[in-house]
Design an enzyme around this catalytic site. Structure first.
Site, PDB file in Angstrom:
ATOM      1  N   ALA A  87      -0.408   8.494  -5.097  1.00 20.77           N
ATOM      2  CA  ALA A  87      -0.280   7.411  -4.235  1.00 20.77           C
ATOM      3  C   ALA A  87      -1.099   6.215  -4.217  1.00 20.77           C
ATOM      4  O   ALA A  87      -2.015   6.287  -4.817  1.00 20.77           O
ATOM      5  CB  ALA A  87      -0.306   7.910  -2.528  1.00 20.77           C
ATOM      6  N   SER A  89      -3.274   4.672  -2.372  1.00 23.01           N
ATOM      7  CA  SER A  89      -3.883   5.463  -1.100  1.00 23.01           C
ATOM      8  C   SER A  89      -4.727   4.706  -0.085  1.00 23.01           C
ATOM      9  O   SER A  89      -5.275   5.063   0.647  1.00 23.01           O
ATOM     10  CB  SER A  89      -4.315   6.784  -1.429  1.00 23.01           C
ATOM     11  OG  SER A  89      -5.758   6.793  -1.937  1.00 23.01           O
ATOM     12  N   SER A 130       0.024  11.903   6.177  1.00 27.44           N
ATOM     13  CA  SER A 130      -1.374  11.292   6.564  1.00 27.44           C
ATOM     14  C   SER A 130      -1.594  11.140   7.884  1.00 27.44           C
ATOM     15  O   SER A 130      -0.504  10.576   8.800  1.00 27.44           O
ATOM     16  CB  SER A 130      -1.764   9.885   5.772  1.00 27.44           C
ATOM     17  OG  SER A 130      -2.757   9.423   6.335  1.00 27.44           O
ATOM     18  N   GLU A 132      -2.880   8.662   9.126  1.00 26.48           N
ATOM     19  CA  GLU A 132      -2.731   7.274   9.448  1.00 26.48           C
ATOM     20  C   GLU A 132      -1.262   6.889  10.151  1.00 26.48           C
ATOM     21  O   GLU A 132      -1.064   5.953  10.759  1.00 26.48           O
ATOM     22  CB  GLU A 132      -2.628   6.438   8.186  1.00 26.48           C
ATOM     23  CG  GLU A 132      -4.227   6.142   7.720  1.00 26.48           C
ATOM     24  CD  GLU A 132      -4.798   5.177   8.408  1.00 26.48           C
ATOM     25  OE1 GLU A 132      -4.097   3.880   8.700  1.00 26.48           O
ATOM     26  OE2 GLU A 132      -5.737   5.525   9.054  1.00 26.48           O
ATOM     27  N   TYR A 153       0.731   0.864   4.490  1.00 27.15           N
ATOM     28  CA  TYR A 153       0.545   2.147   3.799  1.00 27.15           C
ATOM     29  C   TYR A 153       0.848   3.462   4.778  1.00 27.15           C
ATOM     30  O   TYR A 153       1.678   4.126   4.318  1.00 27.15           O
ATOM     31  CB  TYR A 153      -1.055   2.728   3.545  1.00 27.15           C
ATOM     32  CG  TYR A 153      -1.255   3.905   3.186  1.00 27.15           C
ATOM     33  CD1 TYR A 153      -1.228   4.566   1.921  1.00 27.15           C
ATOM     34  CD2 TYR A 153      -1.725   4.599   4.323  1.00 27.15           C
ATOM     35  CE1 TYR A 153      -1.594   5.893   1.773  1.00 27.15           C
ATOM     36  CE2 TYR A 153      -2.251   6.050   4.091  1.00 27.15           C
ATOM     37  CZ  TYR A 153      -2.063   6.787   2.916  1.00 27.15           C
ATOM     38  OH  TYR A 153      -2.341   7.923   2.537  1.00 27.15           O
ATOM     39  N   ALA A 284      -4.634  -4.910  11.167  1.00 18.59           N
ATOM     40  CA  ALA A 284      -4.656  -4.011  12.366  1.00 18.59           C
ATOM     41  C   ALA A 284      -5.318  -2.821  12.223  1.00 18.59           C
ATOM     42  O   ALA A 284      -5.374  -2.342  11.038  1.00 18.59           O
ATOM     43  CB  ALA A 284      -2.960  -3.603  12.446  1.00 18.59           C
TER      44      ALA A 284
HETATM   45  P1  NAP Z   1      -6.674   9.074  -4.479  1.00 22.12           P
HETATM   46  O1  NAP Z   1      -7.988   9.663  -4.900  1.00 22.12           O
HETATM   47  O2  NAP Z   1      -6.417   7.877  -4.235  1.00 22.12           O
HETATM   48  O3  NAP Z   1      -5.620   9.460  -5.764  1.00 22.12           O
HETATM   49  C1  NAP Z   1      -4.504   9.050  -5.792  1.00 22.12           C
HETATM   50  C2  NAP Z   1      -3.592   9.753  -6.931  1.00 22.12           C
HETATM   51  O4  NAP Z   1      -2.428   8.998  -7.259  1.00 22.12           O
HETATM   52  C3  NAP Z   1      -4.589   9.316  -8.221  1.00 22.12           C
HETATM   53  O5  NAP Z   1      -4.504  10.330  -9.269  1.00 22.12           O
HETATM   54  C4  NAP Z   1      -3.631   8.041  -8.775  1.00 22.12           C
HETATM   55  O6  NAP Z   1      -3.753   7.789 -10.087  1.00 22.12           O
HETATM   56  C5  NAP Z   1      -2.225   8.429  -8.623  1.00 22.12           C
HETATM   57  N1  NAP Z   1      -1.352   7.260  -8.465  1.00 22.12           N
HETATM   58  C6  NAP Z   1      -1.389   6.111  -7.884  1.00 22.12           C
HETATM   59  N2  NAP Z   1      -0.350   5.391  -8.272  1.00 22.12           N
HETATM   60  C7  NAP Z   1       0.438   5.853  -8.964  1.00 22.12           C
HETATM   61  C8  NAP Z   1       1.493   5.772  -9.586  1.00 22.12           C
HETATM   62  N3  NAP Z   1       2.154   4.398  -9.064  1.00 22.12           N
HETATM   63  N4  NAP Z   1       2.113   6.590 -10.416  1.00 22.12           N
HETATM   64  C9  NAP Z   1       1.533   7.856 -10.424  1.00 22.12           C
HETATM   65  N5  NAP Z   1       0.452   8.084  -9.872  1.00 22.12           N
HETATM   66  C10 NAP Z   1      -0.148   7.151  -9.069  1.00 22.12           C
HETATM   67  O7  NAP Z   1      -5.790   9.787  -3.119  1.00 22.12           O
HETATM   68  P2  NAP Z   1      -6.584  11.098  -2.428  1.00 22.12           P
HETATM   69  O8  NAP Z   1      -7.770  11.165  -1.386  1.00 22.12           O
HETATM   70  O9  NAP Z   1      -6.989  12.343  -3.702  1.00 22.12           O
HETATM   71  O10 NAP Z   1      -5.344  11.788  -1.578  1.00 22.12           O
HETATM   72  C11 NAP Z   1      -4.179  12.399  -2.334  1.00 22.12           C
HETATM   73  C12 NAP Z   1      -2.752  12.242  -1.358  1.00 22.12           C
HETATM   74  O11 NAP Z   1      -3.058  12.436   0.223  1.00 22.12           O
HETATM   75  C13 NAP Z   1      -2.620  10.605  -1.400  1.00 22.12           C
HETATM   76  O12 NAP Z   1      -1.183  10.734  -1.184  1.00 22.12           O
HETATM   77  C14 NAP Z   1      -3.029  10.054  -0.009  1.00 22.12           C
HETATM   78  O13 NAP Z   1      -2.313   9.047   0.323  1.00 22.12           O
HETATM   79  C15 NAP Z   1      -3.043  11.450   0.984  1.00 22.12           C
HETATM   80  N6  NAP Z   1      -3.815  11.385   1.870  1.00 22.12           N
HETATM   81  C16 NAP Z   1      -5.130  11.389   1.610  1.00 22.12           C
HETATM   82  C17 NAP Z   1      -6.218  11.511   2.514  1.00 22.12           C
HETATM   83  C18 NAP Z   1      -7.426  11.489   2.556  1.00 22.12           C
HETATM   84  O14 NAP Z   1      -8.263  11.338   3.501  1.00 22.12           O
HETATM   85  N7  NAP Z   1      -8.023  11.516   1.070  1.00 22.12           N
HETATM   86  C19 NAP Z   1      -5.589  11.942   3.729  1.00 22.12           C
HETATM   87  C20 NAP Z   1      -4.368  11.937   4.178  1.00 22.12           C
HETATM   88  C21 NAP Z   1      -3.366  11.633   3.138  1.00 22.12           C
HETATM   89  P3  NAP Z   1      -5.237   6.999 -10.967  1.00 22.12           P
HETATM   90  O15 NAP Z   1      -6.265   7.988 -10.783  1.00 22.12           O
HETATM   91  O16 NAP Z   1      -4.698   6.574 -12.172  1.00 22.12           O
HETATM   92  O17 NAP Z   1      -5.503   5.909  -9.870  1.00 22.12           O
HETATM   93  O1  F7E Z   2     -11.573   3.651   6.305  1.00 22.22           O
HETATM   94  C1  F7E Z   2     -13.486   1.583   8.416  1.00 22.22           C
HETATM   95  C2  F7E Z   2     -12.113   0.970   8.206  1.00 22.22           C
HETATM   96  O2  F7E Z   2     -10.902   3.163   3.844  1.00 22.22           O
HETATM   97  C3  F7E Z   2     -12.179   4.365   7.461  1.00 22.22           C
HETATM   98  C4  F7E Z   2      -7.244   7.112   3.099  1.00 22.22           C
HETATM   99  O3  F7E Z   2      -7.633   8.083   2.578  1.00 22.22           O
HETATM  100  O4  F7E Z   2      -7.765   8.290   5.269  1.00 22.22           O
HETATM  101  C5  F7E Z   2      -8.179   7.112   4.331  1.00 22.22           C
HETATM  102  O5  F7E Z   2      -7.822   5.999   5.318  1.00 22.22           O
HETATM  103  C6  F7E Z   2     -12.383   3.282   8.518  1.00 22.22           C
HETATM  104  C7  F7E Z   2     -11.462   2.432   8.937  1.00 22.22           C
HETATM  105  O6  F7E Z   2     -10.044   5.351   5.265  1.00 22.22           O
HETATM  106  C8  F7E Z   2     -15.403  -0.528   5.931  1.00 22.22           C
HETATM  107  O7  F7E Z   2     -11.823  -0.191   8.898  1.00 22.22           O
HETATM  108  C9  F7E Z   2     -15.676  -0.189   8.269  1.00 22.22           C
HETATM  109  O8  F7E Z   2     -11.240   2.404  10.677  1.00 22.22           O
HETATM  110  O9  F7E Z   2     -12.565   5.073   4.376  1.00 22.22           O
HETATM  111  P1  F7E Z   2     -11.304   4.158   4.722  1.00 22.22           P
HETATM  112  P2  F7E Z   2      -8.648   5.175   6.091  1.00 22.22           P
HETATM  113  O10 F7E Z   2      -8.484   3.727   6.340  1.00 22.22           O
HETATM  114  O11 F7E Z   2      -8.922   6.092   7.187  1.00 22.22           O
HETATM  115  C10 F7E Z   2      -6.352   8.255   5.562  1.00 22.22           C
HETATM  116  C11 F7E Z   2      -6.267   9.652   6.418  1.00 22.22           C
HETATM  117  C12 F7E Z   2      -5.504   8.094   4.388  1.00 22.22           C
HETATM  118  O12 F7E Z   2      -4.287   8.848   4.347  1.00 22.22           O
HETATM  119  C13 F7E Z   2      -5.776   7.166   3.359  1.00 22.22           C
HETATM  120  O13 F7E Z   2      -5.179   7.417   2.265  1.00 22.22           O
HETATM  121  O14 F7E Z   2     -13.751   2.692   8.334  1.00 22.22           O
HETATM  122  N1  F7E Z   2     -14.617   0.443   7.673  1.00 22.22           N
HETATM  123  N2  F7E Z   2     -16.021  -0.691   7.066  1.00 22.22           N
HETATM  124  C14 F7E Z   2     -14.443   0.342   6.407  1.00 22.22           C
HETATM  125  N3  F7E Z   2     -13.546   0.961   5.305  1.00 22.22           N
HETATM  126  C15 F7E Z   2     -13.518   0.625   4.103  1.00 22.22           C
HETATM  127  N4  F7E Z   2     -12.884   1.259   3.305  1.00 22.22           N
HETATM  128  N5  F7E Z   2     -14.624  -0.155   3.789  1.00 22.22           N
HETATM  129  C16 F7E Z   2     -15.607  -0.834   4.534  1.00 22.22           C
HETATM  130  O15 F7E Z   2     -16.471  -1.581   4.116  1.00 22.22           O
END
Ligand code: NAP
Ligand code: F7E
Length: 339
Positions: A87, A89, A130, A132, A153, A284
Site C-alpha cells: 500500500a 500507507s 486499518s 484509520e 488513504y 482532517a
Molecule cells: P509500509 O512499511 O509502508 O510497507 C508498504 C509496502 O507496500 C512496501 O513494501 C511498499 O514497497 C509496498 N508498496 C507500496 N506501493 C506499492 C505498489 N504500487 N506496488 C507494489 N508494492 C507497493 O507499510 P506497513 O506499516 O508494513 O503496513 C502494511 C500494510 O498494513 C499496509 O497495507 C498498511 O496500509 C496496512 N496497515 C498498517 C498499519 C500500521 O500501523 N503499520 C496499521 C493498519 C494497516 P516499497 O518498500 O518499495 O515502498
Molecule cells: O501519525 C500525528 C498525526 O503518520 C500518527 C499508518 O501506518 O497507522 C498509520 O497512520 C498521529 C497523527 O500514523 C506528526 O497527525 C503529529 O494523528 O504516525 P502517523 P497514522 O496517520 O495514524 C494507521 C493505522 C495506518 O493504517 C497507516 O497506514 O501523529 N503527528 N506530528 C504526526 N504524524 C506524522 N507522520 N508526522 C508528524 O510530524
C-alpha cells in the site's frame, strides 16, 4: 510445505511476516517494486541465511497498479495463502497523491481479488485493513463500529475492506480482513510519527540534531509492536472460516505521551527540543483510536506481548544503536583516509 505470497514484502510488516512464515517452514514469495535505489533493506538479512538455514524465499518484481502482473504471479506461484500488505500507507501523503493512493490501495486490492477469482487458484486471502477506517467514530472501536474515514488513504482502505468482504460473500473465498491499529517497530518508516520521534531522540542525544518539528500532539493512538501484529495475520488465515478481526492493545496514548517517553529514555526533557510546525497538521485529523480486540482474543487466542513503554524503549534503543554505528563507521572512514 505451505506456500505464501506477500505483497508489501519489503515494508515493515512484510519483513516481519516473512520471518515468521519462514520460521514456520513456509515457502515465501514476496512482491518488490522496481526502484532506482535498493528498497529491500528490511529483508536483505534473510538472504544471508538462505542457504545456511535452507530457507525458501523468493522476491518477484511486481506492481499493484498492474493487474496482469498480479494474475501471472498468482498463476505461477499458486500460493496457499496471500497476505496483501502492499500500500501507499502514509495518511498525510495520501492528501497529496489521492489518485495514486486510491489506485494502489483500493483498485490494487480489487486487482488481486480478481486475479484470484479469474485464475481459479485456491488460496486464503488476508486484507490489511486499518483502524484509520474508523476515522472520527468515537472510541473504543470494534468489528461492529461504523467506518467514518478521514483521508484518501482511509477511504481507499474502506473500499478495499468492503470489496474483500464482497468477494468472500459472492464467491465463497476464504478472505479475512485484519483491522489493525497502529503498530510500530525499529523497522517503521522514518516519516511515521513514532519513528520520527525515536530517531530524533537518538540524534539529539548524540548531538546530531537540535530540534524536532511535529504537528498535532493531541492525537491519540493505540500503538502496538509490529511482530505481535503479524502473528495475528497468520492466526486469521489458520481459522476454518474467514472472518474480520480488530487487532490492538486496548490502550491509547497521545503523541505528546510518546514524545515524552522517548526523550525520557535518553534522559532528556522533550520540551527543550520539540517545536510545532503547522505543515505537519492534516486537512482532517483522526483524534482518538482505541481498539476493542475482544473478538480476536476470544476466537484467535491473540494477545499483544509488548507494552507501550517497552515499545518506546525498543525503538529508541534501536535508533541509538543505529546512529552510534553510523558515527563509528564515519570516524573509521576518516581514520582510514587520514592514514
Ligand atoms: P509500509 O512499511 O509502508 O510497507 C508498504 C509496502 O507496500 C512496501 O513494501 C511498499 O514497497 C509496498 N508498496 C507500496 N506501493 C506499492 C505498489 N504500487 N506496488 C507494489 N508494492 C507497493 O507499510 P506497513 O506499516 O508494513 O503496513 C502494511 C500494510 O498494513 C499496509 O497495507 C498498511 O496500509 C496496512 N496497515 C498498517 C498499519 C500500521 O500501523 N503499520 C496499521 C493498519 C494497516 P516499497 O518498500 O518499495 O515502498
Ligand atoms: O501519525 C500525528 C498525526 O503518520 C500518527 C499508518 O501506518 O497507522 C498509520 O497512520 C498521529 C497523527 O500514523 C506528526 O497527525 C503529529 O494523528 O504516525 P502517523 P497514522 O496517520 O495514524 C494507521 C493505522 C495506518 O493504517 C497507516 O497506514 O501523529 N503527528 N506530528 C504526526 N504524524 C506524522 N507522520 N508526522 C508528524 O510530524
Amino acid at each position: 510445505m505451505p506456500r505464501a505470497l506477500i505483497t508489501g514484502c519489503t515494508g515493515q510488516d512484510g519483513s516481519y511476516l516473512t520471518e515468521l512464515l519462514l520460521s514456520k517452514g513456509y515457502e515465501v514469495h514476496g512482491l518488490k517494486r522496481r526502484a532506482s535505489l535498493f528498497n529491500t533493506d528490511r529483508v536483505d538479512h534473510i538472504y544471508q541465511d538462505l542457504h545456511e538455514k535452507n530457507l525458501r524465499f523468493t522476491l518477484h518484481y511486481g506492481e499493484l497498479t498492474d493487474g496482469s502482473c498480479m494474475a501471472t504471479l498468482l498463476y505461477d506461484i499458486r500460493p496457499d495463502e496471500v497476505y496483501h500488505l502492499g500500500a501507499q500507507s502514509h495518511v498525510r501523503v495520501s492528501f497529496d497523491v489521492p489518485e495514486f493512493t486510491t489506485d494502489v490501495v483500493a483498485t490494487g486490492t480489487l486487482r488481486i481479488l480478481e486475479a484470484i477469482r479469474r485464475t481459479g487458484v485456491k488460496t486464503r486471502f488476508y486484507q490489511a485493513s486499518s483502524s484509520e477506517q474508523f476515522g472520527s467514530t468515537p472510541p473504543p472501536q470494534s468489528e461492529t463500529t461504523a467506518f467514518h474515514p478521514r483521508s484518501p488513504y482511509a477511504c481507499a482502505k474502506v473500499y478495499a475492506h468492503n470489496i474483500t468482504v464482497n468477494y468472500r460473500e459472492s464467491y465463497g473465498m476464504h478472505a479475512s480482513c485484519g483491522v489493525l491499529f497502529n503498530h510500530e517497530s525499529p523497522r517503521r518508516g522514518e516519516t511515521f510519527v513514532t519513528r520520527k520521534i525515536t530517531r530524533a531522540a537518538a540524534h539529539v542525544k548524540l548531538g546530531l540534531q537540535k530540534k524536532l518539528y511535529l504537528g498535532n500532539l493531541d492525537a491519540k493512538r493505540d500503538w502496538g509492536y509490529a511482530p505481535d501484529y503479524v502473528r495475528a495475520m497468520w492466526m486469521m488465515l489458520q481459522q476454518d472460516e474467514p472472518n474480520d478481526y480488530v487487532i490492538g492493545t486496548g490502550e491509547a496514548h497521545s503523541v505528546r505521551d510518546f514524545v515524552e517517553a522517548a526523550f525520557a529514555r535518553v534522559n532528556l526533557d522533550w520540551r527543550d527540543y520539540v517545536e510545532i510546525d503547522p505543515r505537519y497538521f492534516r486537512p482532517a485529523e483522526v483524534d482518538y483510536l482505541l481498539a476493542d480486540a475482544t473478538k480476536a482474543k476470544k476466537d484467535l487466542g491473540w494477545e499483544p506481548m509488548v507494552t507501550f513503554s517497552q515499545l518506546v524503549n525498543i525503538m529508541v534503543d534501536a535508533d541509538l544503536a543505529e546512529v552510534e554505528l553510523k558515527m563509528r563507521g564515519g570516524a573509521e572512514a576518516v581514520r582510514l583516509v587520514e592514514e
